[in-house]
Design a protein around this motif. Sequence first.
Motif, PDB file in Angstrom:
ATOM      1  N   LYS A   1      61.977  37.751  14.452  1.00  0.00           N
ATOM      2  CA  LYS A   1      62.732  37.107  13.378  1.00  0.00           C
ATOM      3  C   LYS A   1      64.222  37.350  13.620  1.00  0.00           C
ATOM      4  CE  LYS A   1      61.005  40.021  10.064  1.00  0.00           C
ATOM      5  NZ  LYS A   1      61.713  40.563   9.001  1.00  0.00           N
ATOM      6  N   GLY A   2      64.660  36.994  14.791  1.00  0.00           N
ATOM      7  CA  GLY A   2      66.014  37.304  15.235  1.00  0.00           C
ATOM      8  C   GLY A   2      67.123  36.697  14.405  1.00  0.00           C
ATOM      9  N   SER A   3      66.950  35.459  13.946  1.00  0.00           N
ATOM     10  CA  SER A   3      68.022  34.799  13.187  1.00  0.00           C
ATOM     11  C   SER A   3      68.306  35.524  11.878  1.00  0.00           C
ATOM     12  CB  SER A   3      67.661  33.343  12.911  1.00  0.00           C
ATOM     13  OG  SER A   3      66.475  33.250  12.160  1.00  0.00           O
ATOM     14  N   TYR A   4      67.312  36.245  11.406  1.00  0.00           N
ATOM     15  CA  TYR A   4      67.429  37.014  10.173  1.00  0.00           C
ATOM     16  C   TYR A   4      68.467  38.120  10.304  1.00  0.00           C
ATOM     17  CZ  TYR A   4      65.160  38.326   5.814  1.00  0.00           C
ATOM     18  OH  TYR A   4      64.875  38.535   4.501  1.00  0.00           O
ATOM     19  N   GLU A   5      68.424  38.802  11.441  1.00  0.00           N
ATOM     20  CA  GLU A   5      69.254  39.986  11.637  1.00  0.00           C
ATOM     21  C   GLU A   5      70.745  39.658  11.570  1.00  0.00           C
ATOM     22  OE1 GLU A   5      67.661  42.815  11.579  1.00  0.00           O
ATOM     23  OE2 GLU A   5      65.761  41.739  11.625  1.00  0.00           O
ATOM     24  N   VAL A   6      71.146  38.464  12.010  1.00  0.00           N
ATOM     25  CA  VAL A   6      72.551  38.065  11.982  1.00  0.00           C
ATOM     26  C   VAL A   6      73.064  38.009  10.542  1.00  0.00           C
ATOM     27  CG1 VAL A   6      74.169  36.217  12.565  1.00  0.00           C
ATOM     28  CG2 VAL A   6      72.330  36.780  14.137  1.00  0.00           C
ATOM     29  N   THR A   7      72.272  37.430   9.655  1.00  0.00           N
ATOM     30  CA  THR A   7      72.680  37.345   8.246  1.00  0.00           C
ATOM     31  C   THR A   7      72.679  38.718   7.598  1.00  0.00           C
ATOM     32  OG1 THR A   7      71.696  35.143   8.212  1.00  0.00           O
ATOM     33  CG2 THR A   7      72.315  36.064   6.096  1.00  0.00           C
ATOM     34  N   HIS A   8      71.759  39.588   8.003  1.00  0.00           N
ATOM     35  CA  HIS A   8      71.756  40.957   7.476  1.00  0.00           C
ATOM     36  C   HIS A   8      73.022  41.708   7.864  1.00  0.00           C
ATOM     37  CE1 HIS A   8      67.287  41.848   6.335  1.00  0.00           C
ATOM     38  NE2 HIS A   8      67.834  40.903   5.601  1.00  0.00           N
ATOM     39  N   GLU A   9      73.560  41.401   9.035  1.00  0.00           N
ATOM     40  CA  GLU A   9      74.816  42.040   9.451  1.00  0.00           C
ATOM     41  C   GLU A   9      75.940  41.683   8.481  1.00  0.00           C
ATOM     42  OE1 GLU A   9      75.733  41.115  13.521  1.00  0.00           O
ATOM     43  OE2 GLU A   9      73.789  41.879  14.213  1.00  0.00           O
ATOM     44  N   LEU A  10      75.977  40.431   8.040  1.00  0.00           N
ATOM     45  CA  LEU A  10      77.000  40.015   7.066  1.00  0.00           C
ATOM     46  C   LEU A  10      76.807  40.748   5.743  1.00  0.00           C
ATOM     47  CD1 LEU A  10      77.000  36.161   7.718  1.00  0.00           C
ATOM     48  CD2 LEU A  10      78.784  37.783   8.362  1.00  0.00           C
ATOM     49  N   LEU A  11      75.555  40.911   5.356  1.00  0.00           N
ATOM     50  CA  LEU A  11      75.228  41.621   4.120  1.00  0.00           C
ATOM     51  C   LEU A  11      75.683  43.082   4.201  1.00  0.00           C
ATOM     52  CD1 LEU A  11      71.919  40.936   2.328  1.00  0.00           C
ATOM     53  CD2 LEU A  11      72.769  43.236   2.394  1.00  0.00           C
ATOM     54  N   ARG A  12      75.498  43.681   5.379  1.00  0.00           N
ATOM     55  CA  ARG A  12      75.871  45.084   5.568  1.00  0.00           C
ATOM     56  C   ARG A  12      77.384  45.285   5.628  1.00  0.00           C
ATOM     57  NH1 ARG A  12      72.025  48.281   3.709  1.00  0.00           N
ATOM     58  NH2 ARG A  12      70.092  48.198   4.873  1.00  0.00           N
ATOM     59  N   ARG A  13      78.149  44.225   5.855  1.00  0.00           N
ATOM     60  CA  ARG A  13      79.609  44.347   5.776  1.00  0.00           C
ATOM     61  C   ARG A  13      80.045  44.596   4.341  1.00  0.00           C
ATOM     62  NH1 ARG A  13      81.920  39.392   9.524  1.00  0.00           N
ATOM     63  NH2 ARG A  13      80.808  39.976  11.432  1.00  0.00           N
ATOM     64  N   ILE A  14      79.255  44.097   3.398  1.00  0.00           N
ATOM     65  CA  ILE A  14      79.579  44.259   1.984  1.00  0.00           C
ATOM     66  C   ILE A  14      79.002  45.567   1.450  1.00  0.00           C
ATOM     67  CG2 ILE A  14      79.338  43.225  -0.314  1.00  0.00           C
ATOM     68  CD1 ILE A  14      79.028  40.490   1.225  1.00  0.00           C
ATOM     69  N   VAL A  15      77.739  45.827   1.773  1.00  0.00           N
ATOM     70  CA  VAL A  15      77.078  47.069   1.342  1.00  0.00           C
ATOM     71  C   VAL A  15      76.536  47.762   2.590  1.00  0.00           C
ATOM     72  CG1 VAL A  15      75.277  48.067  -0.112  1.00  0.00           C
ATOM     73  CG2 VAL A  15      76.433  45.986  -0.856  1.00  0.00           C
ATOM     74  N   PRO A  16      77.251  48.771   3.085  1.00  0.00           N
ATOM     75  CA  PRO A  16      76.825  49.439   4.329  1.00  0.00           C
ATOM     76  C   PRO A  16      75.451  50.092   4.210  1.00  0.00           C
ATOM     77  CG  PRO A  16      79.068  50.052   3.734  1.00  0.00           C
ATOM     78  CD  PRO A  16      78.500  49.301   2.564  1.00  0.00           C
ATOM     79  N   LYS A  17      74.805  50.268   5.332  1.00  0.00           N
ATOM     80  CA  LYS A  17      73.484  50.887   5.391  1.00  0.00           C
ATOM     81  C   LYS A  17      73.527  52.281   4.766  1.00  0.00           C
ATOM     82  CE  LYS A  17      69.681  50.991   8.614  1.00  0.00           C
ATOM     83  NZ  LYS A  17      69.229  50.626   9.944  1.00  0.00           N
ATOM     84  N   GLY A  18      72.518  52.579   3.967  1.00  0.00           N
ATOM     85  CA  GLY A  18      72.433  53.891   3.327  1.00  0.00           C
ATOM     86  C   GLY A  18      73.111  53.961   1.974  1.00  0.00           C
TER      87      GLY A  18
END
Length: 196
Positions: free
Chosen positions: A139-156
């Motif tokens: 589900k590779g295309s998913y991970e790109v959008t998750h990166e944008l999400l993590r710019r707003i709310v970092p992992k953890g």
Amino acid sequence: IRMRKRTTKLAAYKIDKKCLEGRRYEDFLKYLEIHPDTHIVQMDTVEGAKGESCLLTLHFTASSFMIAFKRDFNDSKSVTDIFNDIYDRLGANQFRKLFPVILTDNGSEFSNPAAIEFDDSGKRRTRIFYCHPSSSYEKGSYEVTHELLRRIVPKGKSWNTYTQKDINLMMSHINSYARAKLNDKSPFLLFSMLFG
């Protein structure tokens, strides 16, 4: 000096093997051979701080459009509750148009596929397929959008301080962001063109 040869462990499925019958990634590929024009939605969980609230994210691959729902607990009931709510709001026909096939990983929160695939009267509303364990590239295309999400709310970082209204605003910004791979169009624009 030589390094010892690494031993690789095969990742195990976290869900009941019975859930996988007819829903493995190989079944997904066979389904696409028969129905090549099917729209695919990829489903995943985005965790924050361990043991706290998390997000259910649904990614429409054709347009890179993503929606997210805050969940207090990372369990299968919270996932099915969200799908039942979407189904009630959209109605059967619109739901089937938007969610013909759902591809997800094998997290325990997705361990009740029948509750998502069928409505209360037993009518099929979607099909669920599972990726192989530890195979995020499926589900590779998913991970790109998750990166944008993590710019707003970092992992953890905790999701507890955010409301669903905050999540909606965040996703609105992400979906309005033009992408080079979409010919400088936004996911929102492409989703609107496809589904109205």
